[in-house]
Design a protein around this motif. Structure first.
Motif, PDB file in Angstrom:
ATOM      1  N   TYR A  44       0.844  -1.250  -0.087  1.00  0.00           N
ATOM      2  CA  TYR A  44      -0.075   0.018   0.181  1.00  0.00           C
ATOM      3  C   TYR A  44       0.967   1.272  -0.111  1.00  0.00           C
ATOM      4  N   ASP A  45       0.119   2.255  -0.457  1.00  0.00           N
ATOM      5  CA  ASP A  45       1.028   3.658  -0.513  1.00  0.00           C
ATOM      6  C   ASP A  45       1.492   4.200   0.705  1.00  0.00           C
ATOM      7  N   THR A  64      -0.092   0.854 -10.591  1.00  0.00           N
ATOM      8  CA  THR A  64      -0.678   1.412  -9.189  1.00  0.00           C
ATOM      9  C   THR A  64      -2.007   1.213  -9.439  1.00  0.00           C
ATOM     10  N   HIS A  80       0.100  -0.650  -5.090  1.00  0.00           N
ATOM     11  CA  HIS A  80       1.307  -0.985  -5.907  1.00  0.00           C
ATOM     12  C   HIS A  80       1.474  -2.287  -6.342  1.00  0.00           C
TER      13      HIS A  80
END
Length: 92
Positions: A44-45, A64, A80
């Motif tokens: 995850y971001d 993404t 991602h």
């Protein structure tokens, strides 16, 4: 042989330096013991530790996704995805 690819996701909670070794063992098992050809992995971001581990282990960024549903957290996140193939390793 179990399939041609494997989807793998993990959250890096371990102390820096331990996770690449753990992922390396998982990769060995997936490619050598299970006969996988591809391993997909995601983070995850904002989880820069996971991003670094994946890059260090040879995974190549693919895409993404802006709205990944995370039901257990009751939210959506930016995800991602990266890929590692058997051919990209020395386990051919």
């Amino acid at each position: 042989v179990i399939g041609a690819s494997c989807i793998v996701a993990f959250i890096c909670f371990l102390v820096s330096g331990l996770m690449p070794e753990a992922v390396g063992e998982m990769l060995w098992h997936a490619f050598e013991d299970l006969g996988m050809d591809k391993i997909w992995i995601g983070y995850y971001d904002g989880n820069e530790r996971s991003a670094r581990v994946q890059k260090k282990c040879g995974f190549i960024y693919q895409w993404t996704t802006p709205d990944v549903d995370v039901p257990i957290m009751g939210e959506t996140r930016v995800g991602h995805v990266s890929l590692l193939t058997r051919e990209a390793t020395n386990m051919v």
